[in-house]
Design a protein around this motif. Structure first.
Motif, PDB file in Angstrom:
ATOM      1  N   LEU A 273       0.517  -1.027   0.131  1.00 20.38           N
ATOM      2  CA  LEU A 273       0.029  -0.067   0.005  1.00 20.38           C
ATOM      3  C   LEU A 273       1.045   1.391   0.061  1.00 20.38           C
ATOM      4  CD1 LEU A 273      -2.285  -0.962   2.261  1.00 20.38           C
ATOM      5  CD2 LEU A 273      -3.160  -0.943   0.101  1.00 20.38           C
ATOM      6  N   GLU A 274       2.438   1.042   0.440  1.00 17.84           N
ATOM      7  CA  GLU A 274       2.870   2.291   0.490  1.00 17.84           C
ATOM      8  C   GLU A 274       3.134   3.037  -0.613  1.00 17.84           C
ATOM      9  OE1 GLU A 274       6.456   1.292   2.654  1.00 17.84           O
ATOM     10  OE2 GLU A 274       5.028   1.344   5.189  1.00 17.84           O
ATOM     11  N   THR A 275       3.494   1.901  -2.432  1.00 15.03           N
ATOM     12  CA  THR A 275       3.444   1.888  -3.847  1.00 15.03           C
ATOM     13  C   THR A 275       2.424   1.650  -4.470  1.00 15.03           C
ATOM     14  OG1 THR A 275       4.496   0.221  -4.418  1.00 15.03           O
ATOM     15  CG2 THR A 275       6.184   1.555  -2.989  1.00 15.03           C
ATOM     16  N   ALA A 276       1.411   1.764  -3.930  1.00 13.50           N
ATOM     17  CA  ALA A 276       0.293   1.129  -5.533  1.00 13.50           C
ATOM     18  C   ALA A 276      -0.705   2.733  -5.991  1.00 13.50           C
ATOM     19  CB  ALA A 276      -0.462   0.095  -4.443  1.00 13.50           C
ATOM     20  N   ALA A 277      -0.310   2.321  -6.659  1.00 12.48           N
ATOM     21  CA  ALA A 277      -1.054   3.329  -7.360  1.00 12.48           C
ATOM     22  C   ALA A 277      -2.682   2.940  -7.874  1.00 12.48           C
ATOM     23  CB  ALA A 277      -0.221   3.407  -8.928  1.00 12.48           C
ATOM     24  N   LEU A 278      -3.199   1.809  -8.003  1.00 11.17           N
ATOM     25  CA  LEU A 278      -4.505   0.803  -8.116  1.00 11.17           C
ATOM     26  C   LEU A 278      -4.036  -0.228  -7.596  1.00 11.17           C
ATOM     27  CD1 LEU A 278      -4.899  -0.558 -10.707  1.00 11.17           C
ATOM     28  CD2 LEU A 278      -4.602   1.595 -11.515  1.00 11.17           C
ATOM     29  N   GLY A 279      -5.164  -1.075  -7.516  1.00 16.82           N
ATOM     30  CA  GLY A 279      -5.056  -1.970  -6.721  1.00 16.82           C
ATOM     31  C   GLY A 279      -6.300  -3.361  -7.453  1.00 16.82           C
ATOM     32  N   ILE A 280      -5.648  -3.821  -8.275  1.00 12.01           N
ATOM     33  CA  ILE A 280      -6.860  -5.247  -8.665  1.00 12.01           C
ATOM     34  C   ILE A 280      -7.041  -6.665  -7.730  1.00 12.01           C
ATOM     35  CG2 ILE A 280      -7.896  -6.498 -10.533  1.00 12.01           C
ATOM     36  CD1 ILE A 280      -5.858  -4.165 -11.667  1.00 12.01           C
ATOM     37  N   THR A 281      -8.824  -6.852  -7.723  1.00  8.37           N
ATOM     38  CA  THR A 281      -8.831  -8.302  -6.759  1.00  8.37           C
ATOM     39  C   THR A 281      -9.914  -8.761  -7.173  1.00  8.37           C
ATOM     40  OG1 THR A 281      -8.817  -9.425  -4.577  1.00  8.37           O
ATOM     41  CG2 THR A 281     -10.534  -7.551  -4.374  1.00  8.37           C
ATOM     42  N   CYS A 282     -10.311 -10.005  -6.450  1.00 13.40           N
ATOM     43  CA  CYS A 282     -11.368 -10.923  -7.004  1.00 13.40           C
ATOM     44  C   CYS A 282     -12.274 -10.238  -6.063  1.00 13.40           C
ATOM     45  CB  CYS A 282     -11.115 -12.075  -7.101  1.00 13.40           C
ATOM     46  SG  CYS A 282     -10.299 -11.433  -9.042  1.00 13.40           S
ATOM     47  N   THR A 283     -11.800 -11.624  -5.098  1.00 18.97           N
ATOM     48  CA  THR A 283     -13.480 -11.866  -3.351  1.00 18.97           C
ATOM     49  C   THR A 283     -12.313 -11.626  -2.323  1.00 18.97           C
ATOM     50  OG1 THR A 283     -12.268 -13.806  -3.735  1.00 18.97           O
ATOM     51  CG2 THR A 283     -14.333 -13.423  -4.630  1.00 18.97           C
ATOM     52  N   SER A 284     -11.232 -10.633  -2.163  1.00 25.94           N
ATOM     53  CA  SER A 284     -10.006 -10.546  -1.604  1.00 25.94           C
ATOM     54  C   SER A 284     -10.678  -9.354  -0.228  1.00 25.94           C
ATOM     55  CB  SER A 284      -9.240 -10.266  -2.246  1.00 25.94           C
ATOM     56  OG  SER A 284      -7.878 -10.146  -0.994  1.00 25.94           O
TER      57      SER A 284
END
Length: 375
Positions: A273-284
């Motif tokens: 989370l310190e470097t993420a620009a965006l995140g993708i997930t399914c059911t997490s």
């Protein structure tokens, strides 16, 4: 060398009683970390003890060294945990799981209504697609904290006819605190993360589909790094409640050549989370983590064999009003939607959670004192 008992320092009679926070696997340890942070934000002097329940532990050395490098405050067995539940020198026991060792004592009216014992406060383990069983296991706790907000009404309806004595039902979870806005450097961030989950996608084809999507994103964005954030390493946590059948490192090898900017990583969620620009997930639950951190989040449920995945429809229901369920085209073009504000208020609790939990504990002990005074 044995030190004579009289040479140990005497216990401080004025010392505050500790708050025990239980953990036994990576999910409960992440909960314990965040719960400790919430308590210390409310009261920096709160004596929090991170307590490892060893009898049901499925933690690897890598996980505990990453998540709790200083080590646990206590390591307890089943009998130790039962003893803690009646220890007058413990203020509270906080947990995101109701362990089997706890159930008999929680359900025993004599034990439950006895005075001078710790306050037992339970939270949900995270996003709960089938909460009824979790509600049932928490009916005899002194404090119960739930989310989303609508879960409180459902819980109260279930508990309406139960004569369980004093209980405080509150809203919130340390992993679902209202975000404080986007990170200051969000516009400069480039990293894209796909947060994997142990159970979804449930088929090999579905997982390969997600890997191919991430490879396509990496090829279309050669100036950015795309990370597959692993939940477990292969052969790690083989006794975990959520066992991964098809691990991503093996599947990625089977794909053959992949873009150089597509990477596997086992860093912690907080590091990601310190470097993420965006995140993708399914059911997490990573979707909640991303939003809590003020980051763009895409919930993708249109993968191959999704109809065979028992977690897809519950995830779709839970996020139906979130505006975050993202079709394939928008995922591939990195076009994240904005979350619905009303849904956010229902899902995420105010950041005074630690204060409210400590208030639950204080009112429990005041209640016990008042009972003893009237006997």
């Amino acid at each position: 060398m044995n030190i004579p008992q009289d040479q140990y320092p005497a216990a401080d009679p004025n010392a505050r009683k500790p708050v025990i926070v239980l953990f036994s696997d990576d999910s409960t340890l992440i909960f314990a970390q965040r719960m400790r942070a919430a308590l210390l934000a409310a009261d920096p002097d709160c004596p929090v003890q991170m307590t490892w329940f060893a009898d049901e532990s499925v933690l690897s050395y890598r996980q505990i060294s990453q998540l709790l490098p200083e080590g646990p405050s206590r390591i307890v067995t089943r009998q130790d945990l039962i003893a803690l539940m009646q220890d007058p020198d413990v203020s509270a026991i906080l947990t995101s799981r109701i362990y089997r060792a706890m159930l008999a004592r929680l359900k025993n009216p004599v034990a439950r209504w006895s005075g001078n014992r710790p306050c037992v406060v339970s939270f949900l383990g995270g996003l709960d697609f089938f909460p009824e069983q979790g509600f049932m296991r928490r009916l005899h706790c002194d404090g119960v904290y739930l989310f989303p907000r609508g879960a409180i009404k459902d819980y109260n309806a279930l508990a309406a006819d139960l004569d369980a004595g004093w209980q405080d039902v509150g809203f919130g979870h340390p992993s679902a605190l209202l975000p404080q806005g986007a990170p200051a450097d969000l516009d400069q961030r480039r990293d894209i993360f796909f947060f994997t989950q142990a159970l979804s996608p449930s088929t090999k084809r579905g997982r390969i589909h997600m890997l191919r999507m991430m490879a396509a994103i990496a090829r279309a964005n050669p100036d950015r790094k795309v990370f597959i954030k692993l939940r477990h390493l292969p052969n790690e946590n083989r006794k975990h409640l959520h066992l991964e059948r098809y691990d991503y490192p093996s599947l990625m090898k089977a794909l053959g050549t992949v873009p150089e900017n597509l990477h596997l990583t086992d860093i912690t969620m907080e590091k990601a989370l310190e470097t993420a620009a965006l995140g993708i997930t399914c059911t997490s639950t990573a979707a909640i983590d991303l939003l809590r951190a003020g980051l763009p989040s895409m919930v993708h449920l249109d993968y191959v064999d999704a109809y065979r995945d028992p977690l897809v429809e519950p995830m779709r229901r839970l996020f139906a009003n979130s505006n975050l369920i993202t079709p394939t085209e928008r995922v591939l073009t990195l076009d994240p939607p904005s979350p619905d504000p009303r849904w956010m208020e229902d899902m995420f609790c105010p950041r005074d959670l630690g204060t409210r939990v400590l208030d639950t504990v204080a009112r429990f002990h005041d209640r016990e004192f008042q009972i003893r005074q009237t006997l």
